[in-house]
Design a protein around this motif. Structure first.
Motif, PDB file in Angstrom:
ATOM      1  N   GLU A  19       0.831  -1.207   0.000  1.00  0.00           N
ATOM      2  CA  GLU A  19       0.000   0.000   0.000  1.00  0.00           C
ATOM      3  C   GLU A  19       0.869   1.263   0.000  1.00  0.00           C
ATOM      4  O   GLU A  19       0.541   2.254  -0.661  1.00  0.00           O
ATOM      5  CB  GLU A  19      -0.932  -0.013   1.210  1.00  0.00           C
ATOM      6  N   LEU A  20       1.962   1.224   0.735  1.00  0.00           N
ATOM      7  CA  LEU A  20       2.876   2.365   0.724  1.00  0.00           C
ATOM      8  C   LEU A  20       3.463   2.575  -0.664  1.00  0.00           C
ATOM      9  O   LEU A  20       3.526   3.704  -1.163  1.00  0.00           O
ATOM     10  CB  LEU A  20       3.998   2.144   1.747  1.00  0.00           C
ATOM     11  N   ASP A  21       3.898   1.494  -1.291  1.00  0.00           N
ATOM     12  CA  ASP A  21       4.476   1.603  -2.629  1.00  0.00           C
ATOM     13  C   ASP A  21       3.488   2.224  -3.616  1.00  0.00           C
ATOM     14  O   ASP A  21       3.869   2.977  -4.517  1.00  0.00           O
ATOM     15  CB  ASP A  21       4.915   0.237  -3.140  1.00  0.00           C
ATOM     16  N   ALA A  22       2.205   1.911  -3.436  1.00  0.00           N
ATOM     17  CA  ALA A  22       1.189   2.439  -4.339  1.00  0.00           C
ATOM     18  C   ALA A  22       0.983   3.939  -4.150  1.00  0.00           C
ATOM     19  O   ALA A  22       0.546   4.630  -5.079  1.00  0.00           O
ATOM     20  CB  ALA A  22      -0.135   1.702  -4.128  1.00  0.00           C
ATOM     21  N   GLN A  23       1.306   4.435  -2.965  1.00  0.00           N
ATOM     22  CA  GLN A  23       1.082   5.851  -2.672  1.00  0.00           C
ATOM     23  C   GLN A  23       2.322   6.713  -2.877  1.00  0.00           C
ATOM     24  O   GLN A  23       2.215   7.904  -3.152  1.00  0.00           O
ATOM     25  CB  GLN A  23       0.600   6.008  -1.218  1.00  0.00           C
ATOM     26  N   LEU A  24       3.497   6.132  -2.738  1.00  0.00           N
ATOM     27  CA  LEU A  24       4.730   6.913  -2.749  1.00  0.00           C
ATOM     28  C   LEU A  24       5.226   7.177  -4.168  1.00  0.00           C
ATOM     29  O   LEU A  24       5.040   6.361  -5.070  1.00  0.00           O
ATOM     30  CB  LEU A  24       5.820   6.180  -1.965  1.00  0.00           C
ATOM     31  N   GLY A  25       5.882   8.316  -4.328  1.00  0.00           N
ATOM     32  CA  GLY A  25       6.550   8.607  -5.584  1.00  0.00           C
ATOM     33  C   GLY A  25       7.851   7.849  -5.685  1.00  0.00           C
ATOM     34  O   GLY A  25       8.277   7.169  -4.742  1.00  0.00           O
ATOM     35  N   GLY A  26       8.521   7.970  -6.836  1.00  0.00           N
ATOM     36  CA  GLY A  26       9.728   7.192  -7.083  1.00  0.00           C
ATOM     37  C   GLY A  26      10.829   7.429  -6.071  1.00  0.00           C
ATOM     38  O   GLY A  26      11.448   6.465  -5.577  1.00  0.00           O
ATOM     39  N   ALA A  27      11.104   8.679  -5.729  1.00  0.00           N
ATOM     40  CA  ALA A  27      12.183   8.979  -4.787  1.00  0.00           C
ATOM     41  C   ALA A  27      11.875   8.428  -3.403  1.00  0.00           C
ATOM     42  O   ALA A  27      12.754   7.874  -2.731  1.00  0.00           O
ATOM     43  CB  ALA A  27      12.414  10.492  -4.721  1.00  0.00           C
ATOM     44  N   ALA A  28      10.630   8.555  -2.976  1.00  0.00           N
ATOM     45  CA  ALA A  28      10.243   8.049  -1.656  1.00  0.00           C
ATOM     46  C   ALA A  28      10.296   6.525  -1.610  1.00  0.00           C
ATOM     47  O   ALA A  28      10.713   5.930  -0.611  1.00  0.00           O
ATOM     48  CB  ALA A  28       8.851   8.549  -1.282  1.00  0.00           C
ATOM     49  N   ARG A  29       9.885   5.870  -2.704  1.00  0.00           N
ATOM     50  CA  ARG A  29       9.959   4.402  -2.741  1.00  0.00           C
ATOM     51  C   ARG A  29      11.409   3.938  -2.673  1.00  0.00           C
ATOM     52  O   ARG A  29      11.730   2.958  -1.983  1.00  0.00           O
ATOM     53  CB  ARG A  29       9.292   3.855  -4.019  1.00  0.00           C
ATOM     54  N   ALA A  30      12.295   4.641  -3.375  1.00  0.00           N
ATOM     55  CA  ALA A  30      13.712   4.273  -3.333  1.00  0.00           C
ATOM     56  C   ALA A  30      14.277   4.458  -1.930  1.00  0.00           C
ATOM     57  O   ALA A  30      15.047   3.617  -1.445  1.00  0.00           O
ATOM     58  CB  ALA A  30      14.503   5.116  -4.338  1.00  0.00           C
ATOM     59  N   TRP A  31      13.879   5.547  -1.285  1.00  0.00           N
ATOM     60  CA  TRP A  31      14.326   5.787   0.104  1.00  0.00           C
ATOM     61  C   TRP A  31      13.842   4.656   1.010  1.00  0.00           C
ATOM     62  O   TRP A  31      14.596   4.144   1.838  1.00  0.00           O
ATOM     63  CB  TRP A  31      13.798   7.133   0.586  1.00  0.00           C
ATOM     64  N   ALA A  66      13.705   9.992  10.213  1.00  0.00           N
ATOM     65  CA  ALA A  66      13.470  10.770   8.985  1.00  0.00           C
ATOM     66  C   ALA A  66      12.269  10.273   8.182  1.00  0.00           C
ATOM     67  O   ALA A  66      11.988  10.806   7.108  1.00  0.00           O
ATOM     68  CB  ALA A  66      14.722  10.730   8.114  1.00  0.00           C
ATOM     69  N   ALA A  67      11.548   9.284   8.686  1.00  0.00           N
ATOM     70  CA  ALA A  67      10.489   8.648   7.896  1.00  0.00           C
ATOM     71  C   ALA A  67       9.422   9.628   7.435  1.00  0.00           C
ATOM     72  O   ALA A  67       8.993   9.606   6.281  1.00  0.00           O
ATOM     73  CB  ALA A  67       9.851   7.518   8.702  1.00  0.00           C
ATOM     74  N   GLY A  68       8.978  10.496   8.329  1.00  0.00           N
ATOM     75  CA  GLY A  68       7.932  11.438   7.958  1.00  0.00           C
ATOM     76  C   GLY A  68       8.386  12.422   6.898  1.00  0.00           C
ATOM     77  O   GLY A  68       7.611  12.793   6.005  1.00  0.00           O
ATOM     78  N   ARG A  69       9.636  12.835   6.988  1.00  0.00           N
ATOM     79  CA  ARG A  69      10.168  13.805   6.021  1.00  0.00           C
ATOM     80  C   ARG A  69      10.242  13.211   4.618  1.00  0.00           C
ATOM     81  O   ARG A  69       9.978  13.893   3.629  1.00  0.00           O
ATOM     82  CB  ARG A  69      11.549  14.280   6.476  1.00  0.00           C
ATOM     83  N   HIS A  70      10.575  11.942   4.502  1.00  0.00           N
ATOM     84  CA  HIS A  70      10.765  11.319   3.194  1.00  0.00           C
ATOM     85  C   HIS A  70       9.496  10.678   2.636  1.00  0.00           C
ATOM     86  O   HIS A  70       9.318  10.627   1.418  1.00  0.00           O
ATOM     87  CB  HIS A  70      11.876  10.278   3.266  1.00  0.00           C
ATOM     88  N   CYS A  71       8.651  10.160   3.509  1.00  0.00           N
ATOM     89  CA  CYS A  71       7.469   9.423   3.039  1.00  0.00           C
ATOM     90  C   CYS A  71       6.155  10.127   3.344  1.00  0.00           C
ATOM     91  O   CYS A  71       5.086   9.621   2.964  1.00  0.00           O
ATOM     92  CB  CYS A  71       7.455   8.021   3.646  1.00  0.00           C
ATOM     93  N   GLY A  72       6.223  11.268   4.025  1.00  0.00           N
ATOM     94  CA  GLY A  72       5.009  11.994   4.373  1.00  0.00           C
ATOM     95  C   GLY A  72       4.601  11.742   5.807  1.00  0.00           C
ATOM     96  O   GLY A  72       4.619  10.596   6.267  1.00  0.00           O
ATOM     97  N   LEU A  73       4.250  12.801   6.513  1.00  0.00           N
ATOM     98  CA  LEU A  73       3.880  12.663   7.927  1.00  0.00           C
ATOM     99  C   LEU A  73       2.721  11.694   8.110  1.00  0.00           C
ATOM    100  O   LEU A  73       2.655  10.968   9.100  1.00  0.00           O
ATOM    101  CB  LEU A  73       3.525  14.037   8.504  1.00  0.00           C
ATOM    102  N   GLU A  74       1.795  11.695   7.145  1.00  0.00           N
ATOM    103  CA  GLU A  74       0.612  10.845   7.272  1.00  0.00           C
ATOM    104  C   GLU A  74       0.944   9.357   7.132  1.00  0.00           C
ATOM    105  O   GLU A  74       0.111   8.507   7.447  1.00  0.00           O
ATOM    106  CB  GLU A  74      -0.443  11.251   6.233  1.00  0.00           C
ATOM    107  N   ARG A  75       2.136   9.046   6.639  1.00  0.00           N
ATOM    108  CA  ARG A  75       2.549   7.644   6.499  1.00  0.00           C
ATOM    109  C   ARG A  75       3.637   7.264   7.498  1.00  0.00           C
ATOM    110  O   ARG A  75       4.157   6.150   7.458  1.00  0.00           O
ATOM    111  CB  ARG A  75       3.046   7.378   5.081  1.00  0.00           C
ATOM    112  N   GLY A  76       3.992   8.191   8.364  1.00  0.00           N
ATOM    113  CA  GLY A  76       5.102   7.964   9.283  1.00  0.00           C
ATOM    114  C   GLY A  76       4.932   6.750  10.169  1.00  0.00           C
ATOM    115  O   GLY A  76       5.872   5.963  10.351  1.00  0.00           O
ATOM    116  N   ASP A  77       3.734   6.570  10.733  1.00  0.00           N
ATOM    117  CA  ASP A  77       3.509   5.411  11.607  1.00  0.00           C
ATOM    118  C   ASP A  77       3.789   4.110  10.866  1.00  0.00           C
ATOM    119  O   ASP A  77       4.479   3.213  11.376  1.00  0.00           O
ATOM    120  CB  ASP A  77       2.064   5.388  12.117  1.00  0.00           C
ATOM    121  N   SER A  78       3.235   3.996   9.664  1.00  0.00           N
ATOM    122  CA  SER A  78       3.370   2.754   8.905  1.00  0.00           C
ATOM    123  C   SER A  78       4.821   2.461   8.558  1.00  0.00           C
ATOM    124  O   SER A  78       5.294   1.321   8.692  1.00  0.00           O
ATOM    125  CB  SER A  78       2.535   2.841   7.623  1.00  0.00           C
ATOM    126  N   VAL A  79       5.544   3.482   8.102  1.00  0.00           N
ATOM    127  CA  VAL A  79       6.944   3.289   7.726  1.00  0.00           C
ATOM    128  C   VAL A  79       7.771   2.919   8.946  1.00  0.00           C
ATOM    129  O   VAL A  79       8.605   1.991   8.907  1.00  0.00           O
ATOM    130  CB  VAL A  79       7.502   4.559   7.053  1.00  0.00           C
TER     131      VAL A  79
END
Length: 241
Positions: A19-31, A66-79
């Motif tokens: 689900e994260l992969d489906a929401q994240l852009g390329g740079a965030a997925r690579a991170w 750094a999870a919230g900064r790279h993947c979005g605050l709304e996805r921080g818990d999951s990451v």
């Protein structure tokens, strides 16, 4: 116009890796790929991981912050939960991340506890969160880990804390099982209701709900009195989910 992805708000279900992969852009997925690889390396080579101190911190722990900064605050818990479970974080690591972390980083530690092989050793972190007034921490603290490991006295006070702070009691894991036949919890709820009435304040609807649950129920094969339950399978997301 691109669709706005659903937000992983505090209290919302955790997102799986897919689900994260489906929401994240390329740079965030690579991170995220790199971060999870570092966590997996730490799990596979625990004896080679540096001891975190002011000068050296395991790479995946830096990613955790750094999870919230790279993947979005709304996805921080999951990451962060994926990182903790991927690294098979031990008590030292989760304690360090909790004590040194922001409220969001602390919340993720609490959410990950049921999926980590820590037994009851991390109960102190739950107890600390229950002393806070941050409702997102309280809601995370009364989840499955507390349901299995918090002792009856502290568990009852956790239920009262939810009523005090407005955290819905639906957040309390194993509420029905642990409340069933608990005369002491019923007494505490009655005292709290009486205090509210005497002060001219409304009694929370959730209090009546929990009070009803304290009535003795039919005999079951499991323990009726409050107390830690037998371990259950974790529902935390996995990298492969």
């Amino acid at each position: 116009m691109p669709k706005t992805p659903p937000k992983n708000r505090p209290g919302a279900p955790l997102l799986t890796r897919r689900e994260l992969d489906a929401q994240l852009g390329g740079a965030a997925r690579a991170w995220l790929d790199e971060a999870l690889a570092e966590a997996a390396h730490a799990a596979a080579h625990p004896d080679t991981e540096p001891t975190a101190n002011a000068y050296t911190v395991p790479p995946w722990e830096l990613r955790y912050a750094a999870a919230g900064r790279h993947c979005g605050l709304e996805r921080g818990d999951s990451v962060r939960v994926l990182l903790l479970t991927g690294a098979r974080a031990g008590l030292d690591a989760v304690t360090r991340l909790y004590e040194q972390g922001t409220a969001a980083e602390r919340r993720a530690v609490l959410l990950a506890l049921p999926a980590l092989s820590l037994g009851a050793t991390a109960v102190a972190l739950v107890e600390d969160a229950l002393r806070a007034n941050d409702t997102t921490l309280i809601a995370a603290a009364v989840g499955p880990y507390a349901g299995e490991h918090l002792d009856p006295h502290n568990w009852r006070h956790a239920v009262l804390k939810c009523l005090f702070t407005g955290v819905p009691v639906d957040a309390v894991d194993q509420l029905a099982r642990r409340a069933r036949g608990d005369a002491e919890l019923a007494r505490m709820l009655g005292d709290y209701a009486a205090e509210r009435i005497a002060a001219g304040r409304p009694v929370p609807a959730d209090l009546h709900h929990v009070l009803a649950l304290t009535a003795p129920g039919p005999a079951t094969t499991g323990p009726a009195a409050p107390g830690p339950a037998a371990p259950t399978a974790s529902t935390a997301p996995s990298e492969e989910s």
